[in-house]
Scaffold this motif. Structure first.
Motif, PDB file in Angstrom:
ATOM      1  N   SER A  58       0.855  -1.188   0.000  1.00 59.46           N
ATOM      2  CA  SER A  58       0.000   0.000   0.000  1.00 59.46           C
ATOM      3  C   SER A  58       0.888   1.235   0.000  1.00 59.46           C
ATOM      4  O   SER A  58       2.048   1.190   0.407  1.00 59.46           O
ATOM      5  N   ILE A  59       0.314   2.349  -0.459  1.00 65.87           N
ATOM      6  CA  ILE A  59       1.046   3.612  -0.543  1.00 65.87           C
ATOM      7  C   ILE A  59       0.365   4.627   0.368  1.00 65.87           C
ATOM      8  O   ILE A  59      -0.865   4.793   0.310  1.00 65.87           O
ATOM      9  N   GLU A  60       1.126   5.258   1.202  1.00 67.19           N
ATOM     10  CA  GLU A  60       0.580   6.262   2.101  1.00 67.19           C
ATOM     11  C   GLU A  60       0.071   7.473   1.321  1.00 67.19           C
ATOM     12  O   GLU A  60       0.597   7.773   0.230  1.00 67.19           O
ATOM     13  N   PRO A  61      -0.943   8.176   1.847  1.00 68.98           N
ATOM     14  CA  PRO A  61      -1.445   9.387   1.169  1.00 68.98           C
ATOM     15  C   PRO A  61      -0.319  10.387   0.934  1.00 68.98           C
ATOM     16  O   PRO A  61       0.461  10.678   1.841  1.00 68.98           O
ATOM     17  N   GLY A  62      -0.229  10.878  -0.301  1.00 73.07           N
ATOM     18  CA  GLY A  62       0.806  11.836  -0.651  1.00 73.07           C
ATOM     19  C   GLY A  62       2.167  11.209  -0.891  1.00 73.07           C
ATOM     20  O   GLY A  62       3.123  11.920  -1.184  1.00 73.07           O
ATOM     21  N   GLY A  63       2.270   9.877  -0.791  1.00 69.93           N
ATOM     22  CA  GLY A  63       3.543   9.216  -0.973  1.00 69.93           C
ATOM     23  C   GLY A  63       3.657   8.590  -2.354  1.00 69.93           C
ATOM     24  O   GLY A  63       2.785   8.736  -3.207  1.00 69.93           O
ATOM     25  N   TYR A  64       4.734   7.868  -2.580  1.00 72.44           N
ATOM     26  CA  TYR A  64       4.935   7.183  -3.856  1.00 72.44           C
ATOM     27  C   TYR A  64       5.848   5.985  -3.628  1.00 72.44           C
ATOM     28  O   TYR A  64       6.515   5.858  -2.585  1.00 72.44           O
ATOM     29  N   THR A  65       5.863   5.103  -4.578  1.00 72.89           N
ATOM     30  CA  THR A  65       6.757   3.953  -4.539  1.00 72.89           C
ATOM     31  C   THR A  65       7.233   3.648  -5.953  1.00 72.89           C
ATOM     32  O   THR A  65       6.543   3.965  -6.926  1.00 72.89           O
ATOM     33  N   VAL A  66       8.413   3.084  -6.081  1.00 71.97           N
ATOM     34  CA  VAL A  66       8.974   2.705  -7.378  1.00 71.97           C
ATOM     35  C   VAL A  66       9.039   1.180  -7.431  1.00 71.97           C
ATOM     36  O   VAL A  66       9.572   0.546  -6.525  1.00 71.97           O
ATOM     37  N   ASP A  67       8.486   0.617  -8.480  1.00 67.33           N
ATOM     38  CA  ASP A  67       8.470  -0.830  -8.616  1.00 67.33           C
ATOM     39  C   ASP A  67       8.808  -1.209 -10.057  1.00 67.33           C
ATOM     40  O   ASP A  67       8.716  -0.374 -10.964  1.00 67.33           O
ATOM     41  N   THR A  68       9.197  -2.437 -10.288  1.00 65.87           N
ATOM     42  CA  THR A  68       9.554  -2.923 -11.620  1.00 65.87           C
ATOM     43  C   THR A  68       8.772  -4.186 -11.924  1.00 65.87           C
ATOM     44  O   THR A  68       8.719  -5.109 -11.095  1.00 65.87           O
ATOM     45  N   LEU A  69       8.167  -4.211 -13.098  1.00 67.58           N
ATOM     46  CA  LEU A  69       7.451  -5.395 -13.569  1.00 67.58           C
ATOM     47  C   LEU A  69       8.202  -5.955 -14.769  1.00 67.58           C
ATOM     48  O   LEU A  69       8.424  -5.250 -15.754  1.00 67.58           O
ATOM     49  N   ASN A  70       8.593  -7.194 -14.700  1.00 63.05           N
ATOM     50  CA  ASN A  70       9.319  -7.833 -15.794  1.00 63.05           C
ATOM     51  C   ASN A  70       8.364  -8.689 -16.624  1.00 63.05           C
ATOM     52  O   ASN A  70       7.582  -9.475 -16.076  1.00 63.05           O
ATOM     53  N   PHE A  71       8.411  -8.526 -17.924  1.00 60.00           N
ATOM     54  CA  PHE A  71       7.597  -9.340 -18.807  1.00 60.00           C
ATOM     55  C   PHE A  71       8.308  -9.465 -20.149  1.00 60.00           C
ATOM     56  O   PHE A  71       9.162  -8.664 -20.496  1.00 60.00           O
ATOM     57  N   THR A  72       7.963 -10.503 -20.884  1.00 56.86           N
ATOM     58  CA  THR A  72       8.618 -10.809 -22.152  1.00 56.86           C
ATOM     59  C   THR A  72       7.598 -10.834 -23.274  1.00 56.86           C
ATOM     60  O   THR A  72       6.533 -11.442 -23.140  1.00 56.86           O
ATOM     61  N   MET A  73       7.920 -10.155 -24.361  1.00 55.66           N
ATOM     62  CA  MET A  73       7.089 -10.177 -25.559  1.00 55.66           C
ATOM     63  C   MET A  73       7.739 -11.099 -26.588  1.00 55.66           C
ATOM     64  O   MET A  73       8.881 -10.852 -26.991  1.00 55.66           O
ATOM     65  N   ASN A  74       7.045 -12.140 -26.976  1.00 53.04           N
ATOM     66  CA  ASN A  74       7.617 -13.135 -27.878  1.00 53.04           C
ATOM     67  C   ASN A  74       7.406 -12.818 -29.353  1.00 53.04           C
ATOM     68  O   ASN A  74       8.035 -13.441 -30.209  1.00 53.04           O
ATOM     69  N   GLN A  75       6.533 -11.876 -29.646  1.00 55.18           N
ATOM     70  CA  GLN A  75       6.232 -11.538 -31.027  1.00 55.18           C
ATOM     71  C   GLN A  75       6.438 -10.051 -31.263  1.00 55.18           C
ATOM     72  O   GLN A  75       6.142  -9.234 -30.389  1.00 55.18           O
ATOM     73  N   PRO A  76       6.934  -9.672 -32.440  1.00 59.11           N
ATOM     74  CA  PRO A  76       7.066  -8.237 -32.742  1.00 59.11           C
ATOM     75  C   PRO A  76       5.705  -7.614 -33.004  1.00 59.11           C
ATOM     76  O   PRO A  76       4.733  -8.301 -33.294  1.00 59.11           O
ATOM     77  N   GLY A  77       5.642  -6.286 -32.901  1.00 57.70           N
ATOM     78  CA  GLY A  77       4.399  -5.570 -33.174  1.00 57.70           C
ATOM     79  C   GLY A  77       4.060  -4.600 -32.069  1.00 57.70           C
ATOM     80  O   GLY A  77       4.838  -4.394 -31.121  1.00 57.70           O
ATOM     81  N   TRP A  78       2.887  -3.986 -32.186  1.00 57.59           N
ATOM     82  CA  TRP A  78       2.432  -3.002 -31.210  1.00 57.59           C
ATOM     83  C   TRP A  78       1.691  -3.694 -30.069  1.00 57.59           C
ATOM     84  O   TRP A  78       0.932  -4.633 -30.284  1.00 57.59           O
ATOM     85  N   TYR A  79       1.901  -3.183 -28.858  1.00 58.92           N
ATOM     86  CA  TYR A  79       1.262  -3.745 -27.663  1.00 58.92           C
ATOM     87  C   TYR A  79       0.567  -2.638 -26.872  1.00 58.92           C
ATOM     88  O   TYR A  79       1.039  -1.505 -26.821  1.00 58.92           O
ATOM     89  N   LYS A  80      -0.560  -3.018 -26.262  1.00 58.72           N
ATOM     90  CA  LYS A  80      -1.300  -2.117 -25.389  1.00 58.72           C
ATOM     91  C   LYS A  80      -0.956  -2.425 -23.931  1.00 58.72           C
ATOM     92  O   LYS A  80      -0.764  -3.590 -23.570  1.00 58.72           O
ATOM     93  N   GLY A  81      -0.918  -1.379 -23.122  1.00 57.26           N
ATOM     94  CA  GLY A  81      -0.657  -1.564 -21.702  1.00 57.26           C
ATOM     95  C   GLY A  81      -1.580  -0.690 -20.870  1.00 57.26           C
ATOM     96  O   GLY A  81      -1.968   0.400 -21.294  1.00 57.26           O
ATOM     97  N   GLU A  82      -1.938  -1.189 -19.698  1.00 58.81           N
ATOM     98  CA  GLU A  82      -2.761  -0.403 -18.780  1.00 58.81           C
ATOM     99  C   GLU A  82      -2.338  -0.713 -17.352  1.00 58.81           C
ATOM    100  O   GLU A  82      -2.278  -1.876 -16.949  1.00 58.81           O
ATOM    101  N   VAL A  83      -2.001   0.332 -16.613  1.00 59.31           N
ATOM    102  CA  VAL A  83      -1.664   0.205 -15.199  1.00 59.31           C
ATOM    103  C   VAL A  83      -2.814   0.795 -14.404  1.00 59.31           C
ATOM    104  O   VAL A  83      -3.211   1.948 -14.625  1.00 59.31           O
ATOM    105  N   SER A  84      -3.396   0.013 -13.500  1.00 59.27           N
ATOM    106  CA  SER A  84      -4.546   0.494 -12.731  1.00 59.27           C
ATOM    107  C   SER A  84      -4.308   0.245 -11.246  1.00 59.27           C
ATOM    108  O   SER A  84      -3.563  -0.669 -10.857  1.00 59.27           O
TER     109      SER A  84
END
Length: 400
Positions: A2-28
């Motif tokens: 969880s993130i405190e009010p007015g705070g922030y955090t830095v995180d890293t998500l690792n994923f692999t794309m096996n095919q070339p082309g355009w990709y859509k992303g959504e962070v919620s």
């Protein structure tokens, strides 16, 4: 987490794309009870390959051939400088100038335009080069010039690990690591107006490899040819990751997303086939033609005037195979719930004939109507009239 009010955090998500082309992303995020503006959209492209052009004076360079032809992701083309098609340069992600005797004016102009359009150039000079032609080109792209030559054994002593071609390449470098040896090299001179970034250097802090930015492109200038006669860099363990990263970084990722209402222009390739051709943007069944203006090899699109909803949109050019995705997001400042207190508002607008409504427990419309009417006196007038009429009646009855 969880993130405190007015705070922030830095995180890293690792994923692999096996095919070339355009990709859509959504962070919620789940931020109850705030149920709006909890998504961030992004789009990106995974390239099918990386095209490398080596321009040679004569025969091709065996180290470059071995390096790039051992990986199917890279497509290496070798061309002689006197047989070069200048119009084809923009097809390549990176151009390597391999020990050219000189840089003809036509090639210099084409390379300058290539950099303006976002291209990357790696230059290995010829030790017997016509320095005037080299320096004319280097000056035109705000780079340092080739100066005097120096023939003595020197070992490189410093690597700029913050520079893009070495960043995140090594987890740790021992203090006593053996760096490449240089037998013959150019010293660099001039360049007071350059955006120079020294990447590899000697004990005396003179540079073996400098990086420069020019317009939208990059130039990497080496002090020696790519030949064991002059340096053992081609056989050193540093060479492979350096040249791989240089080629990979040449593929510009572009913006992952754009902000609505910020007057940002979306820059795309100029693939217009005629004066009637126009780029179109669509989402679902809705299609629009945004305002657009061609600028050389690029077209600038203004999406602010027609799109007001965040999301991922598809950009197409009819009658061609051009297709890309554009992610648009609301301005995060619109969701900032921080507010000034009534005291702070009064202090800020003191003397500006501005009032602050602090009746938070009352209906706002009633408060505004009361302010518009001002002080209401008609009720008091009626009460006084009734009182005086009653008093008059009493006086008439009781007065003798």
């Amino acid at each position: 987490y969880s993130i405190e009010p007015g705070g922030y955090t830095v995180d890293t998500l690792n994923f692999t794309m096996n095919q070339p082309g355009w990709y859509k992303g959504e962070v919620s995020i789940n931020d109850h009870p705030i149920t709006f503006d909890n998504s961030y959209f992004l789009s990106f492209k995974v390239e099918a390959n990386n095209r490398v052009l080596a321009i040679n004076e004569g025969k091709s360079n065996r180290f470059l051939n071995t390096l790039y032809r051992n990986d199917d992701f890279f497509i290496l083309d070798n061309q002689r400088v006197n047989q070069l098609d200048y119009a084809s340069l923009n097809q390549y992600d990176i151009i390597i100038l391999n020990s050219l005797q000189s840089i003809p004016s036509g090639l210099a102009s084409a390379l300058r335009e290539y950099m303006e359009n976002g291209g990357t150039i790696a230059m290995y000079p010829n030790m017997n080069a016509e320095k005037e032609s080299y320096n004319n080109f280097l000056t035109s792209v705000n780079a340092t010039q080739l100066g005097s030559t120096e023939e003595r054994n020197q070992i490189l002593s410093s690597i700029n690990m913050k520079q893009g071609i070495f960043k995140d390449v090594f987890e740790d470098i021992p203090d006593n690591i053996a760096l490449p040896n240089v037998k013959s090299r150019f010293r660099f001179s001039g360049g007071t107006r350059t955006t120079k970034e020294t990447i590899l250097s000697f004990q005396d802090e003179s540079a073996f490899l400098n990086g420069f930015n020019y317009k939208n492109g990059d130039l990497f200038l080496f002090a020696s040819p790519l030949d064991l006669e002059y340096t053992d860099l081609p056989s050193h363990a540093l060479f492979v990751p350096m040249m791989y990263k240089m080629a990979l970084n040449s593929q510009k990722v572009g913006k992952l997303s754009y902000t609505l209402g910020s007057n940002e222009m979306v820059e795309v390739q100029n693939r217009l086939t005629s004066s009637e051709s126009v780029y179109r943007i669509k989402s679902g069944d809705k299609e629009m033609i945004p305002p657009q203006k061609a600028r050389g090899a690029k077209v600038m699109l203004d999406l602010d005037k027609q799109i007001d909803k965040a999301g991922i949109y598809e950009l197409t050019l009819p009658e061609t195979d051009y297709n890309r995705l554009v992610a648009l997001n609301y301005d995060r400042r619109e969701s900032d719930l921080a507010a000034l207190s009534a005291t702070e508002l009064n202090d800020r607008f003191q003397g500006d004939n501005i009032g602050v409504i602090s009746s938070v427990n009352q209906n706002l419309s009633d408060v505004v109507q009361g302010l518009n009417r001002g002080v209401v006196l008609w009720k008091l007038c009626i009460i006084f009239v009734l009182v005086f009429i009653g008093a008059e009646i009493l006086l008439l009855r009781l007065w003798p």
